[in-house]
Design an enzyme around this catalytic site. Structure first.
Site, PDB file in Angstrom:
ATOM      1  N   LYS A  52       0.749  -1.210  -0.117  1.00 29.52           N
ATOM      2  CA  LYS A  52      -0.023   0.017  -0.034  1.00 29.52           C
ATOM      3  C   LYS A  52       0.801   1.225  -0.117  1.00 29.52           C
ATOM      4  O   LYS A  52       0.653   2.242  -0.738  1.00 29.52           O
ATOM      5  CB  LYS A  52      -0.977  -0.008   1.158  1.00 29.52           C
ATOM      6  CG  LYS A  52      -2.063  -0.906   0.970  1.00 29.52           C
ATOM      7  CD  LYS A  52      -2.917  -1.264   2.498  1.00 29.52           C
ATOM      8  CE  LYS A  52      -3.846  -2.325   2.366  1.00 29.52           C
ATOM      9  NZ  LYS A  52      -4.510  -2.660   3.574  1.00 29.52           N
ATOM     10  N   GLN A  96      -4.430  -1.530   9.881  1.00 29.93           N
ATOM     11  CA  GLN A  96      -4.387  -2.706   9.281  1.00 29.93           C
ATOM     12  C   GLN A  96      -4.997  -3.868  10.303  1.00 29.93           C
ATOM     13  O   GLN A  96      -4.479  -3.765  11.378  1.00 29.93           O
ATOM     14  CB  GLN A  96      -2.760  -3.154   8.876  1.00 29.93           C
ATOM     15  CG  GLN A  96      -2.803  -4.295   8.053  1.00 29.93           C
ATOM     16  CD  GLN A  96      -3.514  -4.331   6.474  1.00 29.93           C
ATOM     17  OE1 GLN A  96      -3.552  -3.337   5.930  1.00 29.93           O
ATOM     18  NE2 GLN A  96      -3.883  -5.435   6.130  1.00 29.93           N
ATOM     19  N   ASP A 119     -11.043   2.553   4.317  1.00 26.59           N
ATOM     20  CA  ASP A 119     -11.264   1.195   4.238  1.00 26.59           C
ATOM     21  C   ASP A 119     -12.744   0.878   4.209  1.00 26.59           C
ATOM     22  O   ASP A 119     -13.043  -0.221   3.808  1.00 26.59           O
ATOM     23  CB  ASP A 119     -10.857   0.390   5.383  1.00 26.59           C
ATOM     24  CG  ASP A 119      -9.460  -0.187   5.246  1.00 26.59           C
ATOM     25  OD1 ASP A 119      -9.143  -0.642   4.065  1.00 26.59           O
ATOM     26  OD2 ASP A 119      -8.566  -0.388   6.471  1.00 26.59           O
TER      27      ASP A 119
HETATM   28  N1  GUN Z   1      -6.747  -7.138   6.543  1.00 30.19           N
HETATM   29  C1  GUN Z   1      -7.060  -7.807   5.460  1.00 30.19           C
HETATM   30  N2  GUN Z   1      -7.660  -6.930   4.654  1.00 30.19           N
HETATM   31  C2  GUN Z   1      -7.566  -5.639   4.827  1.00 30.19           C
HETATM   32  C3  GUN Z   1      -8.054  -4.621   4.602  1.00 30.19           C
HETATM   33  O1  GUN Z   1      -8.564  -4.340   3.185  1.00 30.19           O
HETATM   34  N3  GUN Z   1      -8.002  -3.339   5.294  1.00 30.19           N
HETATM   35  C4  GUN Z   1      -7.199  -3.479   6.552  1.00 30.19           C
HETATM   36  N4  GUN Z   1      -7.319  -2.401   7.126  1.00 30.19           N
HETATM   37  N5  GUN Z   1      -6.881  -4.603   6.864  1.00 30.19           N
HETATM   38  C5  GUN Z   1      -6.950  -5.752   6.042  1.00 30.19           C
END
Ligand code: GUN
Length: 294
Positions: A52, A96, A119
């Site tokens: 990311k 995350q 998100d």
């Molecule tokens: N863990 C697995 N997928 C995601 C996601 O799309 N965003 C976040 N913040 N954590 C995750």
């Protein structure tokens, strides 16, 4: 059979977003800024967050990464969330997941200002999505919808089976596929670990979105000839053939399912890159104040 090439579409979208960032700056604005909170050393989370951050730089965004040890308290994370909520230099941020057991993920998600929740996990965004209002749509389902759109996959009136009912993928995916829109207008069935007639459901599906997290769960005997298959699985399975010592494995037994499909997304190179680029798209929208004005 045609591949749903998420890697190629994401590369195209990366160019489009980078172009919009240039325009934003040319008009006197600043680059969108995405912040990420990462707790602990989970291998999968490390990889995702690194990816990311890298993509932020590639599209011209600012990015900040805040890393914490597993022992951090829930209060300290909530304080950091509050600080990011109040930081005018940050357009959007993510925490995350998963978080260590002693921290309530729900509490943390609800503490995020929904206007910075790129998100799309906050109940306000989830609720707005459910009734078709402008909102941040969580990145994986948003990426899948975009992938179907860019391949002009027919969805109206089709039977879409969603395997999995997670808050991050299964539930929002089902809502999006049922919405009165394109892609959408499907008859949607949500199957999960307790579903009894899963094979029959899958055999009647025109579109299957597999998001169970069970490697190679979907086999050829469960798939109708000509179906569209989207594989959301990304389980790290130990492997002796890769440098990292693991292999990303999807929920679909690709080699035997692919010959029966009209379209299928591979793992890796399918949904994964689309998820990351959709987060970038949400961050761009946050920077442009395109969804929430203030
Ligand atoms: N863990 C697995 N997928 C995601 C996601 O799309 N965003 C976040 N913040 N954590 C995750």
């Amino acid at each position: 059979m045609q591949l749903l090439d998420g890697k190629a579409i994401a590369a195209q979208m990366k160019q489009e977003i980078a172009q919009e960032v240039k325009q934003l700056i040319a008009q006197g604005g600043r680059a969108p800024h995405l912040a990420a909170i990462l707790v602990g050393n989970d291998g999968g989370s490390e990889t995702y967050v690194a990816s990311k951050v890298k993509t932020c730089h590639e599209v011209g965004f600012e990015s900040s990464l805040f890393r914490y040890d597993n022992s951090i308290t829930e209060q300290a994370i909530l304080d950091k969330v509050a600080a990011l909520n109040n930081d005018p230099a940050v357009d959007g941020f993510i925490v995350q997941l998963p978080l260590p057991k002693h921290i309530s993920e729900q509490k943390v998600i609800e503490a995020i200002d929904y206007r910075k929740d790129v998100d799309g996990f906050h109940p306000i965004n989830v609720g707005r999505m459910a009734i078709g209002l402008p909102c941040f749509v969580s990145a994986t389902p948003a990426g899948i919808v975009e992938l179907l759109k860019r391949y002009n996959i027919e969805t109206q009136g089709k039977h879409c089976v969603v395997l999995g009912r997670s808050n991050i993928v299964g539930k929002p995916m089902a809502m999006l596929m049922a919405q009165k829109a394109y892609p959408g207008d499907c008859t949607v069935t949500v199957c999960h670990s307790r579903s009894k007639n899963l094979k029959e459901m899958c055999l009647s599906a025109d579109i299957i979105i597999a998001a169970l997290g069970v490697p190679e769960f979907l086999t050829a005997d469960m798939v109708k000839q000509g179906a569209v298959i989207v594989d959301v699985g990304t389980t790290r399975v130990p492997s002796t053939t890769t440098k990292s010592g693991f292999k990303l494995t999807g929920d679909v037994k690709f080699d035997e399912v692919a010959p029966k499909c009209s379209y299928i997304s591979p793992v890796p190179g399918g949904v994964g890159p689309m998820t990351i680029i959709s987060l970038m798209r949400n961050t761009l929208l946050a920077g442009q104040k395109a969804i929430y004005k203030d």
